[in-house]
Write an enzyme that holds these catalytic residues in place. Structure first.
Site, PDB file in Angstrom:
ATOM      1  CB  CYS A  61       0.504   0.843 -16.997  1.00 27.52           C
ATOM      2  SG  CYS A  61      -0.268   2.461 -17.087  1.00 27.52           S
ATOM      3  CB  CYS A 105      -3.075   2.569 -14.967  1.00 29.25           C
ATOM      4  SG  CYS A 105      -1.537   1.962 -14.273  1.00 29.25           S
ATOM      5  CE  LYS A 108      -7.427   2.350 -12.241  1.00 30.38           C
ATOM      6  NZ  LYS A 108      -6.332   1.968 -11.357  1.00 30.38           N
ATOM      7  CE1 TYR A 136      -3.020   2.763  -5.050  1.00 33.24           C
ATOM      8  CE2 TYR A 136      -1.898   1.306  -3.531  1.00 33.24           C
ATOM      9  CZ  TYR A 136      -2.031   2.540  -4.117  1.00 33.24           C
ATOM     10  OH  TYR A 136      -1.186   3.549  -3.768  1.00 33.24           O
ATOM     11  CD  GLU A 159      -7.864   1.270  -8.436  1.00 24.65           C
ATOM     12  OE1 GLU A 159      -7.448   0.423  -9.256  1.00 24.65           O
ATOM     13  OE2 GLU A 159      -7.307   2.369  -8.271  1.00 24.65           O
ATOM     14  CG  HIS A 206     -16.725  29.768  -3.953  1.00 25.00           C
ATOM     15  ND1 HIS A 206     -16.863  28.868  -2.921  1.00 25.00           N
ATOM     16  CD2 HIS A 206     -17.932  30.342  -4.130  1.00 25.00           C
ATOM     17  CE1 HIS A 206     -18.099  28.912  -2.479  1.00 25.00           C
ATOM     18  NE2 HIS A 206     -18.776  29.787  -3.197  1.00 25.00           N
ATOM     19  CD  GLU A 239     -14.361  26.880  -2.098  1.00 21.95           C
ATOM     20  OE1 GLU A 239     -14.012  28.039  -1.864  1.00 21.95           O
ATOM     21  OE2 GLU A 239     -15.470  26.596  -2.611  1.00 21.95           O
TER      22      GLU A 239
HETATM   23  P1  NDP Z   1      -1.912  -4.791  -2.516  1.00 28.08           P
HETATM   24  O1  NDP Z   1      -0.597  -5.233  -2.011  1.00 28.08           O
HETATM   25  O2  NDP Z   1      -2.231  -3.358  -2.557  1.00 28.08           O
HETATM   26  O3  NDP Z   1      -3.056  -5.518  -1.682  1.00 28.08           O
HETATM   27  C1  NDP Z   1      -3.077  -6.903  -1.517  1.00 28.08           C
HETATM   28  C2  NDP Z   1      -4.217  -7.254  -0.612  1.00 28.08           C
HETATM   29  O4  NDP Z   1      -4.349  -8.651  -0.543  1.00 28.08           O
HETATM   30  C3  NDP Z   1      -4.000  -6.759   0.810  1.00 28.08           C
HETATM   31  O5  NDP Z   1      -5.222  -6.328   1.312  1.00 28.08           O
HETATM   32  C4  NDP Z   1      -3.502  -8.006   1.527  1.00 28.08           C
HETATM   33  O6  NDP Z   1      -3.820  -8.026   2.883  1.00 28.08           O
HETATM   34  C5  NDP Z   1      -4.276  -9.081   0.801  1.00 28.08           C
HETATM   35  N1  NDP Z   1      -3.615 -10.375   0.844  1.00 28.08           N
HETATM   36  C6  NDP Z   1      -2.335 -10.670   0.534  1.00 28.08           C
HETATM   37  N2  NDP Z   1      -2.106 -11.986   0.699  1.00 28.08           N
HETATM   38  C7  NDP Z   1      -3.248 -12.544   1.130  1.00 28.08           C
HETATM   39  C8  NDP Z   1      -3.630 -13.861   1.503  1.00 28.08           C
HETATM   40  N3  NDP Z   1      -2.773 -14.862   1.451  1.00 28.08           N
HETATM   41  N4  NDP Z   1      -4.905 -14.063   1.905  1.00 28.08           N
HETATM   42  C9  NDP Z   1      -5.779 -13.025   1.955  1.00 28.08           C
HETATM   43  N5  NDP Z   1      -5.475 -11.778   1.637  1.00 28.08           N
HETATM   44  C10 NDP Z   1      -4.219 -11.517   1.216  1.00 28.08           C
HETATM   45  O7  NDP Z   1      -2.020  -5.489  -3.923  1.00 28.08           O
HETATM   46  P2  NDP Z   1      -2.979  -5.275  -5.153  1.00 28.08           P
HETATM   47  O8  NDP Z   1      -2.971  -6.594  -5.815  1.00 28.08           O
HETATM   48  O9  NDP Z   1      -4.264  -4.652  -4.767  1.00 28.08           O
HETATM   49  O10 NDP Z   1      -2.179  -4.206  -6.013  1.00 28.08           O
HETATM   50  C11 NDP Z   1      -0.797  -4.388  -6.309  1.00 28.08           C
HETATM   51  C12 NDP Z   1      -0.135  -3.062  -6.462  1.00 28.08           C
HETATM   52  O11 NDP Z   1      -0.492  -2.484  -7.693  1.00 28.08           O
HETATM   53  C13 NDP Z   1      -0.543  -2.017  -5.425  1.00 28.08           C
HETATM   54  O12 NDP Z   1       0.194  -2.138  -4.248  1.00 28.08           O
HETATM   55  C14 NDP Z   1      -0.268  -0.728  -6.123  1.00 28.08           C
HETATM   56  O13 NDP Z   1       1.064  -0.341  -5.926  1.00 28.08           O
HETATM   57  C15 NDP Z   1      -0.499  -1.074  -7.579  1.00 28.08           C
HETATM   58  N6  NDP Z   1      -1.788  -0.536  -8.033  1.00 28.08           N
HETATM   59  C16 NDP Z   1      -1.959   0.813  -8.087  1.00 28.08           C
HETATM   60  C17 NDP Z   1      -3.155   1.356  -8.482  1.00 28.08           C
HETATM   61  C18 NDP Z   1      -3.315   2.829  -8.504  1.00 28.08           C
HETATM   62  O14 NDP Z   1      -2.339   3.545  -8.505  1.00 28.08           O
HETATM   63  N7  NDP Z   1      -4.553   3.331  -8.506  1.00 28.08           N
HETATM   64  C19 NDP Z   1      -4.270   0.522  -8.868  1.00 28.08           C
HETATM   65  C20 NDP Z   1      -4.009  -0.891  -8.766  1.00 28.08           C
HETATM   66  C21 NDP Z   1      -2.804  -1.379  -8.366  1.00 28.08           C
HETATM   67  P3  NDP Z   1      -2.914  -7.310   4.000  1.00 28.08           P
HETATM   68  O15 NDP Z   1      -3.226  -5.856   3.935  1.00 28.08           O
HETATM   69  O16 NDP Z   1      -3.394  -7.935   5.258  1.00 28.08           O
HETATM   70  O17 NDP Z   1      -1.511  -7.648   3.684  1.00 28.08           O
END
Ligand code: NDP
Length: 453
Positions: free
Chosen positions: A44, A49, A52, A180, A184, A438, A443
């Site tokens: 984080c 976080c 980012k 995510y 982002e 407002h 709102e």
């Molecule tokens: P996520 O699990 O959110 O997303 C992973 C993405 O990668 C999905 O779209 C998934 O597709 C895709 N994917 C997975 N495996 C493959 C593959 N073999 N080939 C192609 N695409 C693939 O992971 P992130 O890495 O984005 O983030 C990890 C976690 O970190 C998040 O889940 C969240 O909990 C946390 N986070 C929170 C934030 C916040 O609060 N603002 C900011 C950043 C991270 P599919 O959907 O098809 O599975």
């Protein structure tokens, strides 16, 4: 507490959850040590976080400068320049400041920080280099690490870890994934002027979010010039270390200056020796715990990203508080994973809490859906073609608001307050009887009167 052992609690990992557990437990009189191999504050603070959000501010500043024109400011485009190295240096200085705060917090709490990589020799013994420490309890709080899918050329792919220290911005970038981090970083890079393509294997990114939110966000991102390509994956990557040729499953080829994978994160348990001690790992590689964060070994607990609960800092913090109470307090307290609010800091932001419309429909209840789409007031004069979305999912019979979803400026800030109402079981009638502030976008959440479905 027993003083036969060196400590009452050794925590492996000084991230959000580990540090909170350490401080809370030390405050209850426990003798606590934290072992950390990298940086205080974990993902984080160092590569998640915090940096980012700083980058998101940086990217958004470009839009603010453009928008100022409509408000009377003369901002000649050719005189506005952006310095990536300065943003990274300023970000690094802030992270170092936070690392120092974490070190002082732990020191002031009386927690010993042990630098190095830990492994478990037995259920009560932690080895760090040539040192051995015993403890009544051991908590695994080692977090998670980015995963890059196994394709030819994957060695040249960057992850969020490296993106935070990129020496220079490329002209073009490919972001791989649709969660995510992908969304982002697409917003960050595009906002900083990089020609950005996001590749997602499914039909529509942000799986798990409300469908309206997913579609609306895609449309807004496209308006900002981000090239979203869905239903396609990376097959292989070729590089001469300056240019990258990305071969896609649809037979096409993309040339770019950088490939970043944001394809999920795995539990970081390498070298701990957990399975040898009888600690179970799930099929996804997470440490298996019960509701009290207890592994199969009585003295060993685990929390945070490593146990596969939502990978969110506030979740790890809450887990740290609960576990501290269980180990050294009144033994009470439990986690409630319902209605966890969350934000995606793309541009515009997403804020969400509670059930999506699809999840609510699965419960079989009759629903009322309220939905509003509008141009935020700021963009009347800025002229920017950006719209906001707000949506409420309401249970028709009980009138309870089951979910609230937003895409728009400050969605994260707005959703935090809405989350309190939803957690308290607020009804739509109570939303309606709440006087709006407002003029705000927020709102709209208390003025949507006619259901759209
Ligand atoms: P996520 O699990 O959110 O997303 C992973 C993405 O990668 C999905 O779209 C998934 O597709 C895709 N994917 C997975 N495996 C493959 C593959 N073999 N080939 C192609 N695409 C693939 O992971 P992130 O890495 O984005 O983030 C990890 C976690 O970190 C998040 O889940 C969240 O909990 C946390 N986070 C929170 C934030 C916040 O609060 N603002 C900011 C950043 C991270 P599919 O959907 O098809 O599975």
């Amino acid at each position: 507490m027993s003083d036969k052992q060196d400590y009452d609690l050794i925590i492996i990992g000084a991230g959000s959850g580990g540090v909170r557990l350490a401080r809370m437990s030390a405050a209850k009189g426990a003798r606590v040590a934290v072992v950390e191999s990298r940086y205080l504050g974990g993902t984080c603070v160092n590569v998640g976080c915090v940096p980012k959000k700083l980058f998101v501010y940086g990217a958004h500043a470009g839009e603010d400068i453009e928008d100022a024109g409509g408000y009377g400011w003369n901002v000649p485009g050719d005189q506005v320049t952006f310095d990536w190295t300065r943003l990274v240096a300023n970000k690094n200085a802030e992270i170092e400041r936070l690392n120092g705060i974490y070190a002082r917090m732990l020191e002031n709490a009386g927690v010993t920080v042990i630098q190095g990589t830990a492994s478990l020799a037995d259920a009560n013994t932690v080895v760090v280099g040539d040192q051995t420490f015993t403890s009544k309890y051991i908590t695994i709080a080692t977090g998670s690490w980015p995963v890059v899918p196994d394709v030819p050329g994957k060695e040249c792919v960057l992850t969020s870890n490296e993106m935070f220290y990129l020496p220079q911005l490329p002209k073009q970038a490919v972001i791989w994934g649709g969660g995510y981090i992908a969304v982002e970083f697409a917003g960050i890079l595009a906002g900083l002027g990089v020609e950005t393509t996001l590749l997602y294997r499914g039909e529509l990114f942000l799986r798990g979010f409300d469908d309206d939110v997913r579609e609306f966000t895609a449309a807004e991102m496209r308006k900002k010039g981000i090239n979203l390509r869905f239903g396609v994956n990376i097959e292989s990557i070729e590089t001469d270390n300056a240019h990258y040729a990305v071969n896609l499953t649809d037979g096409s080829r993309l040339n770019t200056g950088l490939v970043m994978a944001a394809t999920g994160r795995r539990a970081l348990v390498d070298g701990l020796g957990l399975e040898e001690l009888g600690v179970q790992l799930s099929a996804s590689g997470h440490v298996v715990v019960d509701d009290c964060f207890q592994t199969a070994v009585p003295s060993i607990t685990a929390l945070g990203d490593v146990i596969g609960t939502p990978q969110l800092t506030p979740v790890a913090l809450a887990q740290g508080m609960v576990l501290s109470r269980r180990l050294f307090g009144d033994g009470k307290g439990e986690m409630d994973y319902n209605s966890i609010p969350t934000a995606v800091f793309c541009q515009p932001n997403i804020g969400t809490v509670g059930l999506t419309e699809a999840e609510a429909r699965e419960t079989g209840h009759k629903l009322r859906i309220y939905r509003s789409e509008f141009k935020p007031m700021k963009h009347t004069l800025s002229g920017r073609d950006e719209r906001s979305l707000m949506k409420l999912v309401v249970d028709d019979e009980s009138d309870r608001v089951l979910g609230a979803h937003m895409v728009g400026p400050d969605a994260g800030e707005i959703t935090q307050g809405i989350a309190v109402a939803i957690k308290a079981g607020a009804t739509k009638a109570q939303f309606d009887s709440t006087i709006g502030i407002h003029p705000t976008s927020a709102e709209e959440f208390v003025t949507m009167r006619e259901p759209v479905a």
